[in-house]
Motif scaffolding. Structure first.
Motif, PDB file in Angstrom:
ATOM      1  N   ALA A   1       0.822  -1.217   0.000  1.00  0.00           N
ATOM      2  CA  ALA A   1       0.000   0.000   0.000  1.00  0.00           C
ATOM      3  C   ALA A   1       0.850   1.259   0.000  1.00  0.00           C
ATOM      4  N   ASN A   2       2.018   1.229   0.637  1.00  0.00           N
ATOM      5  CA  ASN A   2       2.915   2.386   0.639  1.00  0.00           C
ATOM      6  C   ASN A   2       3.271   2.827  -0.771  1.00  0.00           C
ATOM      7  N   ILE A   3       3.454   1.874  -1.648  1.00  0.00           N
ATOM      8  CA  ILE A   3       3.812   2.174  -3.036  1.00  0.00           C
ATOM      9  C   ILE A   3       2.630   2.835  -3.755  1.00  0.00           C
ATOM     10  N   ILE A   4       1.421   2.333  -3.498  1.00  0.00           N
ATOM     11  CA  ILE A   4       0.238   2.925  -4.122  1.00  0.00           C
ATOM     12  C   ILE A   4       0.036   4.351  -3.620  1.00  0.00           C
ATOM     13  N   TYR A   5       0.294   4.589  -2.352  1.00  0.00           N
ATOM     14  CA  TYR A   5       0.120   5.914  -1.762  1.00  0.00           C
ATOM     15  C   TYR A   5       1.045   6.961  -2.388  1.00  0.00           C
ATOM     16  N   THR A   6       2.277   6.562  -2.792  1.00  0.00           N
ATOM     17  CA  THR A   6       3.223   7.533  -3.364  1.00  0.00           C
ATOM     18  C   THR A   6       3.316   7.430  -4.884  1.00  0.00           C
ATOM     19  N   TYR A   7       2.835   6.335  -5.452  1.00  0.00           N
ATOM     20  CA  TYR A   7       2.737   6.066  -6.894  1.00  0.00           C
ATOM     21  C   TYR A   7       3.887   6.651  -7.740  1.00  0.00           C
ATOM     22  N   GLY A   8       5.114   6.364  -7.318  1.00  0.00           N
ATOM     23  CA  GLY A   8       6.302   6.712  -8.098  1.00  0.00           C
ATOM     24  C   GLY A   8       6.713   8.162  -8.057  1.00  0.00           C
ATOM     25  N   MET A   9       6.036   8.997  -7.293  1.00  0.00           N
ATOM     26  CA  MET A   9       6.295  10.433  -7.317  1.00  0.00           C
ATOM     27  C   MET A   9       7.615  10.819  -6.650  1.00  0.00           C
TER      28      MET A   9
ATOM     29  N   PHE B   1      -7.347   7.719   0.006  1.00  0.00           N
ATOM     30  CA  PHE B   1      -7.068   6.312   0.285  1.00  0.00           C
ATOM     31  C   PHE B   1      -7.310   5.975   1.757  1.00  0.00           C
ATOM     32  N   THR B   2      -6.853   6.866   2.639  1.00  0.00           N
ATOM     33  CA  THR B   2      -6.987   6.623   4.080  1.00  0.00           C
ATOM     34  C   THR B   2      -8.447   6.650   4.503  1.00  0.00           C
ATOM     35  N   LEU B   3      -9.219   7.559   3.949  1.00  0.00           N
ATOM     36  CA  LEU B   3     -10.644   7.613   4.263  1.00  0.00           C
ATOM     37  C   LEU B   3     -11.332   6.317   3.864  1.00  0.00           C
ATOM     38  N   PHE B   4     -10.977   5.783   2.704  1.00  0.00           N
ATOM     39  CA  PHE B   4     -11.562   4.517   2.235  1.00  0.00           C
ATOM     40  C   PHE B   4     -11.226   3.388   3.214  1.00  0.00           C
ATOM     41  N   LEU B   5      -9.964   3.265   3.594  1.00  0.00           N
ATOM     42  CA  LEU B   5      -9.550   2.194   4.519  1.00  0.00           C
ATOM     43  C   LEU B   5     -10.206   2.354   5.882  1.00  0.00           C
ATOM     44  N   PHE B   6     -10.344   3.600   6.323  1.00  0.00           N
ATOM     45  CA  PHE B   6     -10.932   3.856   7.632  1.00  0.00           C
ATOM     46  C   PHE B   6     -12.401   3.439   7.651  1.00  0.00           C
ATOM     47  N   VAL B   7     -13.130   3.764   6.585  1.00  0.00           N
ATOM     48  CA  VAL B   7     -14.558   3.467   6.525  1.00  0.00           C
ATOM     49  C   VAL B   7     -14.817   1.971   6.428  1.00  0.00           C
ATOM     50  N   PHE B   8     -13.981   1.275   5.650  1.00  0.00           N
ATOM     51  CA  PHE B   8     -14.224  -0.151   5.399  1.00  0.00           C
ATOM     52  C   PHE B   8     -13.279  -1.060   6.196  1.00  0.00           C
ATOM     53  N   ALA B   9     -12.735  -0.553   7.298  1.00  0.00           N
ATOM     54  CA  ALA B   9     -11.755  -1.318   8.079  1.00  0.00           C
ATOM     55  C   ALA B   9     -12.321  -2.644   8.583  1.00  0.00           C
ATOM     56  N   ASP B  10     -13.516  -2.607   9.176  1.00  0.00           N
ATOM     57  CA  ASP B  10     -14.075  -3.836   9.764  1.00  0.00           C
ATOM     58  C   ASP B  10     -14.336  -4.922   8.734  1.00  0.00           C
TER      59      ASP B  10
ATOM     60  N   LEU C   1      -3.235   1.556  10.851  1.00  0.00           N
ATOM     61  CA  LEU C   1      -2.371   1.388   9.683  1.00  0.00           C
ATOM     62  C   LEU C   1      -2.711   2.387   8.583  1.00  0.00           C
ATOM     63  N   ALA C   2      -3.989   2.744   8.451  1.00  0.00           N
ATOM     64  CA  ALA C   2      -4.393   3.729   7.445  1.00  0.00           C
ATOM     65  C   ALA C   2      -3.732   5.075   7.711  1.00  0.00           C
ATOM     66  N   PHE C   3      -3.687   5.474   8.979  1.00  0.00           N
ATOM     67  CA  PHE C   3      -3.033   6.735   9.326  1.00  0.00           C
ATOM     68  C   PHE C   3      -1.518   6.636   9.143  1.00  0.00           C
ATOM     69  N   ILE C   4      -0.940   5.468   9.455  1.00  0.00           N
ATOM     70  CA  ILE C   4       0.497   5.262   9.238  1.00  0.00           C
ATOM     71  C   ILE C   4       0.836   5.435   7.763  1.00  0.00           C
ATOM     72  N   LEU C   5       0.017   4.853   6.897  1.00  0.00           N
ATOM     73  CA  LEU C   5       0.240   4.949   5.455  1.00  0.00           C
ATOM     74  C   LEU C   5       0.166   6.398   4.981  1.00  0.00           C
ATOM     75  N   ALA C   6      -0.828   7.138   5.483  1.00  0.00           N
ATOM     76  CA  ALA C   6      -0.976   8.539   5.079  1.00  0.00           C
ATOM     77  C   ALA C   6       0.247   9.352   5.486  1.00  0.00           C
TER      78      ALA C   6
ATOM     79  N   ALA D   1      -0.564  16.747  -4.841  1.00  0.00           N
ATOM     80  CA  ALA D   1      -1.136  15.499  -5.339  1.00  0.00           C
ATOM     81  C   ALA D   1      -1.114  14.412  -4.265  1.00  0.00           C
ATOM     82  N   ILE D   2       0.024  14.275  -3.580  1.00  0.00           N
ATOM     83  CA  ILE D   2       0.178  13.221  -2.572  1.00  0.00           C
ATOM     84  C   ILE D   2      -0.788  13.432  -1.410  1.00  0.00           C
ATOM     85  N   ILE D   3      -0.921  14.662  -0.934  1.00  0.00           N
ATOM     86  CA  ILE D   3      -1.812  14.943   0.203  1.00  0.00           C
ATOM     87  C   ILE D   3      -3.253  14.591  -0.139  1.00  0.00           C
ATOM     88  N   VAL D   4      -3.708  14.971  -1.340  1.00  0.00           N
ATOM     89  CA  VAL D   4      -5.091  14.714  -1.743  1.00  0.00           C
ATOM     90  C   VAL D   4      -5.347  13.214  -1.878  1.00  0.00           C
TER      91      VAL D   4
END
Length: 500
Positions: free
Chosen positions: A54-62, A92-101, A119-124, A84-87
């Motif tokens: 997921a770390n790689i998806i979060y930064t996507y080569g930037m 991504f983090t909002l998605f993981l947070f909502v669907f965590a369970d 982990l979602a916050f760690i990734l962000a 771009a990265i902040i947005v």
């Protein structure tokens, strides 16, 4: 010589934070294996495997794109990439947070949604701080870089000790310390190994303080046409990194599924995963060298073209990179007999020690691939990296799926080795076609072959020699050192002089 000294100095500077930090984190293996059984650590091994991807998806080569484009307009590309990265990290983090369970239910850990929230916050945080760290590297602000990394790691280590070696034993009644009664209530057994994630999150959050100057310099900026150019360069890097990380992590994701029941007598697949995952951490020594080298070499070779970052110097640096990594491979492999007792506190983990020399060698070849990958980043042919790593991933997948049922976690180690060798070979062939570099491949391969022979010889000598095991094992290191002094240095003047 000057280029070796310069890059070696920068590598050691970055390596200091990397080695100290990773060494301190490595000590956590001692803490974790003391506090929990292998099956209890299985959730951490699995989730951190997904986090690495997921770390790689979060930064996507930037991060790599920043090094490539920032030489033209540093401020403009810093602001644009950070925006771009902040947005995207926020989305991504909002998605993981909502669907965590529901996600944790699918992964086989119901009721552990809080782990994924952390982990979602760690990734962000990891994604958002990646570009400020890249900016520090580009501007050669090594001191700030090192300080931020080390303090964060110290906080992580301290919190692990606090949660697992103080609060946990207090709550379980194993130790009695006079103090505030609420301390015993702070530890909740149902969280267990989840405190490892919580400590990581708090430590990561501290980075905002140490990188405050970089964040104060940030201004929101957007330009679709500029971002498109960045994306065209970066997305193959992202897919390459994803394939590479899948290559590193898929064994842990597949081992639990493909290992037959009862393969290891008296142990579950979760036990096997915990043993493999924690023995795998002993290959960290090779990863340290590779990471420190990448920190210094990437901005150096992707920056403005000079006589220093020539192909001849790349070949020279790669040669010494192989030598250093071969020493690490031999040194660690020959000293596992005492390293295992120091870091893996329960004897149950020692059963997996045979994978460590194989994993060290696999990482060595992976490091060679990284040093050679400069050619497709310099020539903007980053899609070659994607193709090569996808082929490597296919080798890993096929090796694991076919051989885990017969060889257990040894299959994971050898599949990784085969994949790394294939990737290094393909990268060499492609580089010689599109950007020929005079690598000293015969000498480099001989060092690796000699290292393998010495490791095997040291193990055989231990069984027949009356000398202490430490002397028998480290005789291999002395032999390798002797060859190095004869092969790489001239002694005509009576003093050693490095042969260029």
């Amino acid at each position: 010589m000057s280029i070796l000294k310069k890059l070696a100095g920068e590598t050691l500077s970055y390596g200091f934070s990397t080695i100290l930090g990773r060494s301190l984190n490595f000590l956590l293996v001692f803490v974790h294996t003391w506090a929990f059984l292998p099956a209890e650590l299985g959730v951490n091994v699995k989730l951190y495997g997904y986090v690495a991807i997921a770390n790689i998806i979060y930064t996507y080569g930037m991060e790599t794109a920043y090094f490539r484009f920032a030489k033209e307009a540093p401020e403009k590309y810093y602001q644009l990439i950070m925006t771009a990265i902040i947005v995207t990290a926020g989305c991504f983090t909002l998605f993981l947070f909502v669907f965590a369970d529901p996600i944790m239910v699918q992964l086989g850990y119901p009721g552990k949604g809080i782990f994924l929230n952390w982990l979602a916050f760690i990734l962000a945080i990891d994604a958002i701080t990646a570009i400020p760290f890249a900016r520090l590297r580009l501007e050669n602000k090594i001191r700030t870089f090192v300080k931020a990394k080390i303090v964060s790691i110290l906080i992580n280590v301290g919190l692990n000790l606090f949660f697992l070696m103080l609060l946990k034993p207090m709550q379980e009644g194993e130790i009695r310390i006079e103090g505030p009664g609420f301390l015993r209530e702070l530890y909740r057994p149902e969280i267990g190994a989840g405190y490892i994630f919580l400590a990581n999150l708090i430590a990561n959050a501290s980075l905002f303080y140490w990188l405050s100057a970089e964040f104060k310099a940030f201004r929101w900026r957007w330009d679709w046409s500029e971002f498109k150019a960045l994306w065209v360069y970066a997305y193959p890097i992202m897919f390459m990194s994803l394939a590479a990380m899948f290559n590193l992590m898929f064994d842990r994701l597949l081992l639990e599924s493909y290992l037959p029941a009862g393969f290891y007598p008296g142990k579950s697949s979760q036990d096997a995963l915990g043993i493999y995952g924690n023995c795998y951490k002993l290959s960290v020594f090779m990863s340290l060298a590779i990471q420190a080298f990448k920190y210094s070499a990437e901005p150096f070779f992707l920056g403005k073209k000079t006589t220093e970052n020539s192909k001849e110097n790349l070949a020279l640096i790669t040669h010494w990179f192989v030598i250093v990594c071969t020493f690490l491979w031999v040194g660690v492999s020959c000293n596992l007999f005492w390293i295992k007792t120091l870091f893996l506190r329960r004897a149950i983990y020692w059963e997996g020690m045979n994978i460590v020399p194989v994993l060290l060698l696999a990482n060595l070849f992976l490091g060679i691939y990284y040093t050679q990958s400069v050619w497709f980043k310099q020539t903007n042919k980053t899609y070659f990296g994607t193709i090569i790593t996808l082929i490597g991933l296919a080798v890993t997948l096929v090796g694991n799926i076919l051989f885990i049922p017969f060889y257990g976690y040894m299959a994971c180690a050898y599949a990784f080795l085969a994949s790394s060798m294939v990737m290094a070979g393909l990268c060499y062939v492609g580089g010689q076609k599109y950007s020929p570099t005079p690598y000293r491949w015969k000498s480099d391969l001989f060092y690796i072959l000699l290292g393998g022979i010495l490791i095997y010889g040291a193990n055989a000598l231990t069984h027949v020699s009356p000398l202490p095991e430490f002397m028998n094992q480290n005789f291999a290191v002395l032999c390798l050192l002797g060859y190095l002094l004869i092969r790489e240095f001239s002694w005509k003047s009576g003093k050693p002089k490095l042969i260029d």
